[in-house]
Design a protein around this motif. Structure first.
Motif, PDB file in Angstrom:
ATOM      1  N   THR A 176       0.941  -1.252  -0.022  1.00 52.56           N
ATOM      2  CA  THR A 176      -0.101  -0.061   0.022  1.00 52.56           C
ATOM      3  C   THR A 176       0.904   1.161  -0.163  1.00 52.56           C
ATOM      4  O   THR A 176       0.557   2.304  -0.733  1.00 52.56           O
ATOM      5  CB  THR A 176      -0.893  -0.158   1.103  1.00 52.56           C
ATOM      6  OG1 THR A 176      -0.136  -0.181   2.153  1.00 52.56           O
ATOM      7  CG2 THR A 176      -2.050  -1.135   1.246  1.00 52.56           C
ATOM      8  N   ARG A 223       2.015   1.551  -3.473  1.00 51.53           N
ATOM      9  CA  ARG A 223       0.809   2.030  -4.541  1.00 51.53           C
ATOM     10  C   ARG A 223       0.413   3.412  -4.293  1.00 51.53           C
ATOM     11  O   ARG A 223      -0.083   4.039  -5.276  1.00 51.53           O
ATOM     12  CB  ARG A 223      -0.386   1.016  -3.952  1.00 51.53           C
ATOM     13  CG  ARG A 223      -1.521   0.986  -4.924  1.00 51.53           C
ATOM     14  CD  ARG A 223      -2.335  -0.216  -4.575  1.00 51.53           C
ATOM     15  NE  ARG A 223      -3.689  -0.296  -5.073  1.00 51.53           N
ATOM     16  CZ  ARG A 223      -4.480  -1.072  -4.857  1.00 51.53           C
ATOM     17  NH1 ARG A 223      -4.327  -2.348  -3.960  1.00 51.53           N
ATOM     18  NH2 ARG A 223      -5.802  -1.119  -5.719  1.00 51.53           N
ATOM     19  N   THR A 224       0.362   3.915  -3.020  1.00 50.35           N
ATOM     20  CA  THR A 224      -0.042   5.397  -2.647  1.00 50.35           C
ATOM     21  C   THR A 224       1.371   6.090  -3.165  1.00 50.35           C
ATOM     22  O   THR A 224       0.776   7.211  -4.034  1.00 50.35           O
ATOM     23  CB  THR A 224      -0.146   5.436  -1.210  1.00 50.35           C
ATOM     24  OG1 THR A 224      -1.067   4.479  -0.526  1.00 50.35           O
ATOM     25  CG2 THR A 224      -0.541   6.854  -0.887  1.00 50.35           C
ATOM     26  N   PHE A 268       0.647   6.576  -6.970  1.00 44.19           N
ATOM     27  CA  PHE A 268      -0.521   7.423  -7.331  1.00 44.19           C
ATOM     28  C   PHE A 268      -0.282   8.921  -7.053  1.00 44.19           C
ATOM     29  O   PHE A 268      -0.726   9.847  -8.027  1.00 44.19           O
ATOM     30  CB  PHE A 268      -1.602   7.125  -6.349  1.00 44.19           C
ATOM     31  CG  PHE A 268      -3.119   7.921  -6.701  1.00 44.19           C
ATOM     32  CD1 PHE A 268      -3.818   7.764  -7.755  1.00 44.19           C
ATOM     33  CD2 PHE A 268      -3.313   9.044  -5.810  1.00 44.19           C
ATOM     34  CE1 PHE A 268      -4.745   8.514  -8.233  1.00 44.19           C
ATOM     35  CE2 PHE A 268      -4.637   9.718  -5.837  1.00 44.19           C
ATOM     36  CZ  PHE A 268      -5.134   9.545  -7.190  1.00 44.19           C
ATOM     37  N   THR A 276      -6.676   5.171  -6.100  1.00 41.87           N
ATOM     38  CA  THR A 276      -6.014   3.791  -5.830  1.00 41.87           C
ATOM     39  C   THR A 276      -6.871   2.193  -5.758  1.00 41.87           C
ATOM     40  O   THR A 276      -6.321   1.068  -5.712  1.00 41.87           O
ATOM     41  CB  THR A 276      -5.154   3.782  -4.708  1.00 41.87           C
ATOM     42  OG1 THR A 276      -5.735   3.975  -3.470  1.00 41.87           O
ATOM     43  CG2 THR A 276      -4.009   4.885  -4.824  1.00 41.87           C
TER      44      THR A 276
END
Length: 144
Positions: free
Chosen positions: A52, A55-56, A59, A81
């Motif tokens: 995460t 992924r964050t 983004f 996301t």
């Protein structure tokens, strides 16, 4: 002008002939462009962080830049996301602790909100000379 925009101008030359001038946008890249620093990315890849976090970060790299602070809510990030808001908040917290994302806190209490930007030791969005000027006058903290 957008990179796909263009204009057509009609002008009369000295002899009275009509000339057609076509002006196109001068975009160098088809979309927003960031220069990434490879060593910093390699160092980040070695960190023991949950998916995460990355992924964050990916983004945020599509929404933020290393120059201007911008308002971006955890709800917007969660929607972008496909993650839960609580996961986003934990990831943002860790990205801030690692100094990958820098913030400005505004307001207080219930009205508190954060403006975020990327650390310019991660990436840059401008000329090399401007980067060197900013680095010399207002250096960002090293990414932990």
């Amino acid at each position: 002008m957008k990179d796909t925009d263009h204009a057509i101008l009609y002008a009369e030359d000295q002899n009275g002939a009509t000339r057609i001038l076509e002006v196109r946008g001068n975009a160098r890249y088809p979309e927003r462009f960031l220069t990434m620093f490879v060593k910093t990315l390699a160092d980040l890849s070695m960190k023991d962080r949950p998916p995460t976090y990355y992924r964050t970060l990916l983004f945020l790299m599509t929404k933020l830049d290393p120059i201007s602070y911008r308002m971006l809510t955890s709800s917007e990030i969660a929607e972008g996301t496909g993650m839960h808001r609580n996961s986003v908040m934990r990831a943002i917290s860790q990205l801030r602790k690692d100094k990958v994302v820098l913030d400005q806190v505004e307001g207080g209490g219930i009205g508190t909100f954060y403006r975020l930007r990327l650390n310019h030791n991660l990436c840059w969005a401008g000329s090399a000379s401007r980067f060197n000027d900013v680095k010399a006058t207002k250096p960002d903290p090293e990414i932990l």
